[in-house]
Write a protein that holds these residues in place. Structure first.
Motif, PDB file in Angstrom:
ATOM      1  N   GLY A 109     -43.429  11.228  -8.392  1.00 37.36           N
ATOM      2  CA  GLY A 109     -42.426  11.345  -7.312  1.00 37.36           C
ATOM      3  C   GLY A 109     -41.777   9.709  -7.115  1.00 37.36           C
ATOM      4  O   GLY A 109     -41.589   9.392  -5.992  1.00 37.36           O
ATOM      5  N   CYS A 110     -41.697   8.895  -8.206  1.00 40.02           N
ATOM      6  CA  CYS A 110     -40.949   7.835  -8.140  1.00 40.02           C
ATOM      7  C   CYS A 110     -40.088   7.607  -9.258  1.00 40.02           C
ATOM      8  O   CYS A 110     -39.517   8.582 -10.176  1.00 40.02           O
ATOM      9  N   LYS A 111     -39.272   6.713  -9.183  1.00 37.10           N
ATOM     10  CA  LYS A 111     -38.002   6.223 -10.116  1.00 37.10           C
ATOM     11  C   LYS A 111     -38.454   5.221 -11.035  1.00 37.10           C
ATOM     12  O   LYS A 111     -39.122   4.330 -10.365  1.00 37.10           O
ATOM     13  N   VAL A 112     -38.259   5.303 -12.284  1.00 37.21           N
ATOM     14  CA  VAL A 112     -38.350   4.174 -13.356  1.00 37.21           C
ATOM     15  C   VAL A 112     -36.909   3.735 -13.841  1.00 37.21           C
ATOM     16  O   VAL A 112     -36.162   4.618 -14.110  1.00 37.21           O
ATOM     17  N   VAL A 113     -37.068   2.499 -13.984  1.00 30.23           N
ATOM     18  CA  VAL A 113     -35.872   2.033 -14.786  1.00 30.23           C
ATOM     19  C   VAL A 113     -36.716   1.111 -15.802  1.00 30.23           C
ATOM     20  O   VAL A 113     -37.689   0.563 -15.787  1.00 30.23           O
ATOM     21  N   ILE A 114     -36.166   1.065 -17.203  1.00 32.18           N
ATOM     22  CA  ILE A 114     -36.789   0.738 -18.351  1.00 32.18           C
ATOM     23  C   ILE A 114     -35.885  -0.333 -19.166  1.00 32.18           C
ATOM     24  O   ILE A 114     -34.964  -0.016 -19.178  1.00 32.18           O
ATOM     25  N   PHE A 115     -36.545  -1.324 -19.592  1.00 31.17           N
ATOM     26  CA  PHE A 115     -35.879  -2.467 -20.306  1.00 31.17           C
ATOM     27  C   PHE A 115     -36.618  -3.148 -21.366  1.00 31.17           C
ATOM     28  O   PHE A 115     -37.787  -3.375 -21.200  1.00 31.17           O
ATOM     29  N   GLN A 116     -36.101  -3.154 -22.461  1.00 30.75           N
ATOM     30  CA  GLN A 116     -36.701  -4.155 -23.736  1.00 30.75           C
ATOM     31  C   GLN A 116     -36.011  -4.925 -24.083  1.00 30.75           C
ATOM     32  O   GLN A 116     -34.730  -4.814 -24.257  1.00 30.75           O
ATOM     33  N   SER A 117     -36.543  -6.181 -24.405  1.00 29.19           N
ATOM     34  CA  SER A 117     -35.623  -7.391 -25.001  1.00 29.19           C
ATOM     35  C   SER A 117     -36.506  -8.173 -25.750  1.00 29.19           C
ATOM     36  O   SER A 117     -37.955  -8.245 -25.574  1.00 29.19           O
ATOM     37  N   ASN A 118     -35.900  -8.638 -27.179  1.00 34.02           N
ATOM     38  CA  ASN A 118     -36.786  -9.274 -27.915  1.00 34.02           C
ATOM     39  C   ASN A 118     -36.608 -11.000 -27.383  1.00 34.02           C
ATOM     40  O   ASN A 118     -37.405 -11.922 -28.290  1.00 34.02           O
ATOM     41  N   SER A 119     -35.811 -11.232 -26.342  1.00 31.90           N
ATOM     42  CA  SER A 119     -35.342 -12.528 -26.007  1.00 31.90           C
ATOM     43  C   SER A 119     -36.162 -13.072 -24.618  1.00 31.90           C
ATOM     44  O   SER A 119     -35.936 -12.169 -23.890  1.00 31.90           O
ATOM     45  N   GLU A 120     -36.489 -14.129 -24.757  1.00 29.43           N
ATOM     46  CA  GLU A 120     -37.271 -14.563 -23.473  1.00 29.43           C
ATOM     47  C   GLU A 120     -36.307 -14.954 -22.256  1.00 29.43           C
ATOM     48  O   GLU A 120     -36.540 -14.507 -21.154  1.00 29.43           O
ATOM     49  N   GLY A 121     -35.094 -15.283 -22.587  1.00 29.90           N
ATOM     50  CA  GLY A 121     -34.192 -15.467 -21.565  1.00 29.90           C
ATOM     51  C   GLY A 121     -33.521 -14.211 -20.986  1.00 29.90           C
ATOM     52  O   GLY A 121     -33.473 -14.123 -19.577  1.00 29.90           O
ATOM     53  N   GLU A 122     -33.397 -13.269 -21.816  1.00 30.55           N
ATOM     54  CA  GLU A 122     -33.123 -11.772 -21.254  1.00 30.55           C
ATOM     55  C   GLU A 122     -34.094 -11.365 -20.373  1.00 30.55           C
ATOM     56  O   GLU A 122     -33.857 -10.466 -19.386  1.00 30.55           O
ATOM     57  N   LEU A 123     -35.341 -11.413 -20.814  1.00 25.66           N
ATOM     58  CA  LEU A 123     -36.471 -11.078 -20.101  1.00 25.66           C
ATOM     59  C   LEU A 123     -36.516 -11.580 -18.752  1.00 25.66           C
ATOM     60  O   LEU A 123     -36.684 -11.125 -17.521  1.00 25.66           O
TER      61      LEU A 123
ATOM     62  N   ASP B 283     -41.532   5.686 -23.545  1.00 27.29           N
ATOM     63  CA  ASP B 283     -40.731   5.905 -22.308  1.00 27.29           C
ATOM     64  C   ASP B 283     -40.346   7.056 -21.967  1.00 27.29           C
ATOM     65  O   ASP B 283     -40.376   7.264 -20.839  1.00 27.29           O
ATOM     66  N   ASP B 284     -40.589   8.261 -22.878  1.00 23.07           N
ATOM     67  CA  ASP B 284     -40.053   9.584 -22.326  1.00 23.07           C
ATOM     68  C   ASP B 284     -41.440   9.926 -21.610  1.00 23.07           C
ATOM     69  O   ASP B 284     -41.294  10.667 -20.455  1.00 23.07           O
ATOM     70  N   SER B 285     -42.682   9.568 -22.023  1.00 21.91           N
ATOM     71  CA  SER B 285     -43.916  10.109 -21.209  1.00 21.91           C
ATOM     72  C   SER B 285     -43.929   9.214 -19.969  1.00 21.91           C
ATOM     73  O   SER B 285     -44.289   9.716 -18.898  1.00 21.91           O
ATOM     74  N   ILE B 286     -43.440   7.806 -19.938  1.00 21.01           N
ATOM     75  CA  ILE B 286     -43.469   7.048 -18.528  1.00 21.01           C
ATOM     76  C   ILE B 286     -42.605   8.058 -17.657  1.00 21.01           C
ATOM     77  O   ILE B 286     -42.564   8.137 -16.416  1.00 21.01           O
ATOM     78  N   ARG B 287     -41.385   8.285 -18.321  1.00 13.86           N
ATOM     79  CA  ARG B 287     -40.326   8.983 -17.191  1.00 13.86           C
ATOM     80  C   ARG B 287     -40.811  10.291 -16.820  1.00 13.86           C
ATOM     81  O   ARG B 287     -40.752  10.711 -15.605  1.00 13.86           O
ATOM     82  N   ALA B 288     -41.556  11.105 -17.698  1.00  8.62           N
ATOM     83  CA  ALA B 288     -42.377  12.670 -17.316  1.00  8.62           C
ATOM     84  C   ALA B 288     -43.146  12.189 -16.023  1.00  8.62           C
ATOM     85  O   ALA B 288     -43.325  12.881 -15.113  1.00  8.62           O
TER      86      ALA B 288
ATOM     87  N   GLY C 194     -53.369   1.854 -24.560  1.00  4.42           N
ATOM     88  CA  GLY C 194     -52.046   2.505 -25.254  1.00  4.42           C
ATOM     89  C   GLY C 194     -51.209   3.007 -24.055  1.00  4.42           C
ATOM     90  O   GLY C 194     -51.047   2.123 -23.268  1.00  4.42           O
ATOM     91  N   LEU C 195     -50.472   4.084 -24.280  1.00  3.99           N
ATOM     92  CA  LEU C 195     -49.703   4.546 -23.252  1.00  3.99           C
ATOM     93  C   LEU C 195     -50.312   4.536 -21.859  1.00  3.99           C
ATOM     94  O   LEU C 195     -49.733   4.539 -20.891  1.00  3.99           O
ATOM     95  N   ASN C 196     -51.450   4.863 -21.917  1.00  6.58           N
ATOM     96  CA  ASN C 196     -52.204   5.192 -20.520  1.00  6.58           C
ATOM     97  C   ASN C 196     -52.318   3.684 -19.845  1.00  6.58           C
ATOM     98  O   ASN C 196     -52.324   3.673 -18.568  1.00  6.58           O
ATOM     99  N   SER C 197     -52.236   2.525 -20.402  1.00  5.51           N
ATOM    100  CA  SER C 197     -51.886   1.314 -19.773  1.00  5.51           C
ATOM    101  C   SER C 197     -50.750   1.458 -19.023  1.00  5.51           C
ATOM    102  O   SER C 197     -50.745   0.887 -17.758  1.00  5.51           O
ATOM    103  N   TYR C 198     -49.513   1.784 -19.280  1.00 12.70           N
ATOM    104  CA  TYR C 198     -48.458   2.097 -18.660  1.00 12.70           C
ATOM    105  C   TYR C 198     -48.647   2.911 -17.468  1.00 12.70           C
ATOM    106  O   TYR C 198     -48.420   2.851 -16.473  1.00 12.70           O
ATOM    107  N   LEU C 199     -49.263   4.262 -17.930  1.00 12.77           N
ATOM    108  CA  LEU C 199     -49.270   5.304 -16.791  1.00 12.77           C
ATOM    109  C   LEU C 199     -50.223   4.934 -15.538  1.00 12.77           C
ATOM    110  O   LEU C 199     -49.791   5.211 -14.430  1.00 12.77           O
ATOM    111  N   LEU C 200     -51.383   4.072 -15.755  1.00 16.80           N
ATOM    112  CA  LEU C 200     -52.015   3.735 -14.853  1.00 16.80           C
ATOM    113  C   LEU C 200     -51.540   2.878 -13.962  1.00 16.80           C
ATOM    114  O   LEU C 200     -51.648   2.701 -12.778  1.00 16.80           O
ATOM    115  N   ALA C 201     -50.744   1.648 -14.652  1.00 19.00           N
ATOM    116  CA  ALA C 201     -49.937   0.850 -14.073  1.00 19.00           C
ATOM    117  C   ALA C 201     -48.981   1.410 -12.895  1.00 19.00           C
ATOM    118  O   ALA C 201     -48.845   1.155 -11.735  1.00 19.00           O
ATOM    119  N   LEU C 202     -48.352   2.346 -13.462  1.00 11.46           N
ATOM    120  CA  LEU C 202     -47.445   3.045 -12.759  1.00 11.46           C
ATOM    121  C   LEU C 202     -47.917   3.740 -11.634  1.00 11.46           C
ATOM    122  O   LEU C 202     -47.472   3.661 -10.345  1.00 11.46           O
TER     123      LEU C 202
END
Ligand code: DQA
Length: 143
Positions: free
Chosen positions: A43-57, A32-37, A129-137
């Protein structure tokens, strides 16, 4: 400036603890720290959420639409392989979404070779790995 939501599904809070040979040594906090950096450099904003529950997701996905979030990056964890409810939540909104995985789901057990999520996403990035998230961002920010 775009705001992109990063959604981590079940067991991803144990990244860096569980199956390190598959998911690596980095904790979810490190990721998450690497995604935020990286978001700052893009030049974009990220909001990050994690849950183990289907309904919360699902609630969070719906709220992304209500809050007019510009894009969603989702690692659905094992829900990728069988959650029609998460698929329907993503199909029900117009927010562009990219599915990501830390591991290459196609190199692993056969039950992981199917994603019921990917048909309702712009694309899927798996195995980097982490690059999956960074490339998507980067892709969602450019879209
Ligand atoms: C995962 C892959 C899934 O098959 C698994 O259930 C996970 C993590 C990944 O990021 O590689 O929990 O989504």
């Amino acid at each position: 400036m775009k705001t992109i939501a990063v959604i981590h599904g079940p067991n991803l809070n144990f990244t860096g603890v569980r199956e390190k040979a598959v998911y690596g040594n980095q904790s979810l906090q490190d990721i998450d720290d690497s995604i935020r950096a990286y978001a700052i450099t893009l030049g974009c904003k990220v909001v990050i959420f994690q849950s183990n529950s289907e309904g919360e997701l699902i609630d969070y996905i719906q709220n992304c639409f209500i809050d007019e979030i510009d894009g969603i990056i989702i690692n659905p964890g094992a829900y990728a392989h069988y959650s029609y409810a998460i698929r329907d939540a993503l199909a029900g909104i117009t927010t562009p979404c990219i599915e990501v995985h830390l591991s290459n789901i196609y190199k692993r057990e056969s039950f992981r070779h199917t994603s019921v999520i990917s048909p309702v996403c712009m694309g899927q990035i798996t195995g980097l790995g982490l690059n999956s998230y960074l490339l998507a961002l980067s892709a969602l920010n450019a879209d």
